[in-house]
Design a protein around this motif. Sequence first.
Motif, PDB file in Angstrom:
ATOM      1  N   SER A 166       0.817  -1.202   0.000  1.00  0.00           N
ATOM      2  CA  SER A 166       0.000   0.000   0.000  1.00  0.00           C
ATOM      3  C   SER A 166       0.856   1.260   0.000  1.00  0.00           C
ATOM      4  CB  SER A 166      -0.962   0.010   1.191  1.00  0.00           C
ATOM      5  OG  SER A 166      -0.256  -0.063   2.408  1.00  0.00           O
ATOM      6  N   VAL A 167       0.239   2.344  -0.422  1.00  0.00           N
ATOM      7  CA  VAL A 167       0.906   3.636  -0.526  1.00  0.00           C
ATOM      8  C   VAL A 167      -0.020   4.728   0.005  1.00  0.00           C
ATOM      9  CG1 VAL A 167       2.367   3.027  -2.493  1.00  0.00           C
ATOM     10  CG2 VAL A 167       0.077   3.928  -2.900  1.00  0.00           C
ATOM     11  N   SER A 168       0.589   5.805   0.490  1.00  0.00           N
ATOM     12  CA  SER A 168      -0.139   7.013   0.860  1.00  0.00           C
ATOM     13  C   SER A 168       0.716   8.196   0.466  1.00  0.00           C
ATOM     14  CB  SER A 168      -0.427   7.065   2.367  1.00  0.00           C
ATOM     15  OG  SER A 168      -1.383   6.110   2.732  1.00  0.00           O
ATOM     16  N   GLY A 169       0.071   9.377   0.385  1.00  0.00           N
ATOM     17  CA  GLY A 169       0.812  10.547  -0.047  1.00  0.00           C
ATOM     18  C   GLY A 169       0.533  11.792   0.759  1.00  0.00           C
ATOM     19  N   ILE A 170       1.606  12.529   1.039  1.00  0.00           N
ATOM     20  CA  ILE A 170       1.498  13.859   1.631  1.00  0.00           C
ATOM     21  C   ILE A 170       1.429  14.837   0.468  1.00  0.00           C
ATOM     22  CG2 ILE A 170       2.633  15.612   3.037  1.00  0.00           C
ATOM     23  CD1 ILE A 170       4.115  13.293   4.463  1.00  0.00           C
ATOM     24  N   VAL A 171       0.274  15.482   0.334  1.00  0.00           N
ATOM     25  CA  VAL A 171       0.063  16.462  -0.731  1.00  0.00           C
ATOM     26  C   VAL A 171      -0.169  17.810  -0.060  1.00  0.00           C
ATOM     27  CG1 VAL A 171      -1.368  17.140  -2.704  1.00  0.00           C
ATOM     28  CG2 VAL A 171      -1.017  14.702  -2.180  1.00  0.00           C
ATOM     29  N   LEU A 172       0.703  18.764  -0.354  1.00  0.00           N
ATOM     30  CA  LEU A 172       0.576  20.103   0.219  1.00  0.00           C
ATOM     31  C   LEU A 172       0.211  21.110  -0.861  1.00  0.00           C
ATOM     32  CD1 LEU A 172       3.671  20.277   2.593  1.00  0.00           C
ATOM     33  CD2 LEU A 172       1.307  19.823   3.210  1.00  0.00           C
ATOM     34  N   ARG A 173      -0.649  22.035  -0.468  1.00  0.00           N
ATOM     35  CA  ARG A 173      -1.005  23.175  -1.313  1.00  0.00           C
ATOM     36  C   ARG A 173      -1.147  24.373  -0.382  1.00  0.00           C
ATOM     37  NH1 ARG A 173      -6.664  23.416  -4.544  1.00  0.00           N
ATOM     38  NH2 ARG A 173      -7.383  23.879  -2.453  1.00  0.00           N
ATOM     39  N   ASP A 174      -0.283  25.362  -0.536  1.00  0.00           N
ATOM     40  CA  ASP A 174      -0.313  26.562   0.311  1.00  0.00           C
ATOM     41  C   ASP A 174      -0.257  26.222   1.800  1.00  0.00           C
ATOM     42  OD1 ASP A 174      -0.598  28.120  -2.025  1.00  0.00           O
ATOM     43  OD2 ASP A 174      -2.781  27.869  -1.972  1.00  0.00           O
ATOM     44  N   ASN A 175       0.676  25.348   2.182  1.00  0.00           N
ATOM     45  CA  ASN A 175       0.878  24.903   3.564  1.00  0.00           C
ATOM     46  C   ASN A 175      -0.341  24.171   4.140  1.00  0.00           C
ATOM     47  OD1 ASN A 175       2.872  24.658   5.655  1.00  0.00           O
ATOM     48  ND2 ASN A 175       1.574  25.982   6.905  1.00  0.00           N
ATOM     49  N   ALA A 214       5.626  -4.610   8.065  1.00  0.00           N
ATOM     50  CA  ALA A 214       5.060  -5.548   9.028  1.00  0.00           C
ATOM     51  C   ALA A 214       5.397  -6.945   8.512  1.00  0.00           C
ATOM     52  CB  ALA A 214       3.556  -5.342   9.168  1.00  0.00           C
ATOM     53  N   LEU A 215       5.073  -7.945   9.259  1.00  0.00           N
ATOM     54  CA  LEU A 215       5.413  -9.305   8.843  1.00  0.00           C
ATOM     55  C   LEU A 215       4.784  -9.687   7.511  1.00  0.00           C
ATOM     56  CD1 LEU A 215       5.255 -11.281  12.196  1.00  0.00           C
ATOM     57  CD2 LEU A 215       7.286 -10.572  10.907  1.00  0.00           C
ATOM     58  N   ASN A 216       3.594  -9.171   7.245  1.00  0.00           N
ATOM     59  CA  ASN A 216       2.871  -9.602   6.054  1.00  0.00           C
ATOM     60  C   ASN A 216       2.630  -8.517   5.010  1.00  0.00           C
ATOM     61  OD1 ASN A 216       2.541 -12.261   7.032  1.00  0.00           O
ATOM     62  ND2 ASN A 216       0.921 -11.531   8.377  1.00  0.00           N
ATOM     63  N   ASP A 217       3.124  -7.308   5.250  1.00  0.00           N
ATOM     64  CA  ASP A 217       2.831  -6.250   4.284  1.00  0.00           C
ATOM     65  C   ASP A 217       3.819  -5.098   4.423  1.00  0.00           C
ATOM     66  OD1 ASP A 217       2.072  -4.841   6.555  1.00  0.00           O
ATOM     67  OD2 ASP A 217      -0.035  -4.752   6.053  1.00  0.00           O
ATOM     68  N   TRP A 218       3.723  -4.145   3.489  1.00  0.00           N
ATOM     69  CA  TRP A 218       4.458  -2.895   3.604  1.00  0.00           C
ATOM     70  C   TRP A 218       3.577  -1.745   3.162  1.00  0.00           C
ATOM     71  CZ3 TRP A 218       4.719  -0.310  -0.910  1.00  0.00           C
ATOM     72  CH2 TRP A 218       4.869  -1.004  -2.115  1.00  0.00           C
ATOM     73  N   TRP A 219       3.911  -0.545   3.675  1.00  0.00           N
ATOM     74  CA  TRP A 219       3.169   0.676   3.386  1.00  0.00           C
ATOM     75  C   TRP A 219       4.180   1.777   3.144  1.00  0.00           C
ATOM     76  CZ3 TRP A 219       0.914   4.053   7.788  1.00  0.00           C
ATOM     77  CH2 TRP A 219       0.214   5.131   7.271  1.00  0.00           C
ATOM     78  N   ALA A 220       4.231   2.304   1.931  1.00  0.00           N
ATOM     79  CA  ALA A 220       5.166   3.363   1.564  1.00  0.00           C
ATOM     80  C   ALA A 220       4.439   4.701   1.563  1.00  0.00           C
ATOM     81  CB  ALA A 220       5.769   3.089   0.188  1.00  0.00           C
ATOM     82  N   ILE A 221       5.085   5.716   2.162  1.00  0.00           N
ATOM     83  CA  ILE A 221       4.494   7.040   2.249  1.00  0.00           C
ATOM     84  C   ILE A 221       5.380   8.007   1.458  1.00  0.00           C
ATOM     85  CG2 ILE A 221       3.733   8.887   3.785  1.00  0.00           C
ATOM     86  CD1 ILE A 221       3.523   6.582   5.943  1.00  0.00           C
ATOM     87  N   PHE A 222       4.775   8.641   0.485  1.00  0.00           N
ATOM     88  CA  PHE A 222       5.465   9.539  -0.427  1.00  0.00           C
ATOM     89  C   PHE A 222       4.999  10.980  -0.228  1.00  0.00           C
ATOM     90  CE2 PHE A 222       5.319   5.430  -2.529  1.00  0.00           C
ATOM     91  CZ  PHE A 222       6.567   5.308  -3.117  1.00  0.00           C
TER      92      PHE A 222
END
Length: 150
Positions: A8-17, A73-81
């Motif tokens: 899984s993936v998630s994202g930090i999206v910024l617009r004008d702080n 984790a033992l069974n998965d990964w989560w990348a945050i971009f």
Amino acid sequence: MSDNRYLSVSGIVLRDNKVLLVRQSYGSVKGLLTIPGGYLQENEMPDDALEREILEETSIVVKTRSLVAIRFALNDWWAIFTADYISGEPVPDKNENSEAFFLDIDDALSHPDLTYTTKEVLLQYGKKPSMQKSNFCPAGIDPKEYMLFM
């Protein structure tokens, strides 16, 4: 294509702080605020998955920029971009989330509905260098099927 519930993936999206947040409609964080993201589909690279998921969940067009965190984790990964805001106004998909909006990052950090992990990621964001995608790809490998962040 089928979902891959282990990647899984998630994202930090910024617009004008202001950071893009969604109010989750299911799972262990139902009703709470988190950064948008989701699962990779079969044969999908993480950057493509992030851009697709954010568009599907919020109607916001982004471009993946850098890797800021990864949880194993033992069974998965989560990348945050981090992802650069390109266009659009936040609209919830009304399926996976009930709200989608930009909130001042300082207000987000003090919001009582923010998930613990999202809060920690946002607190640490910018305190250390993020990993940038390299243009390197070994000979004989399709660059669409290979990513190296350093």
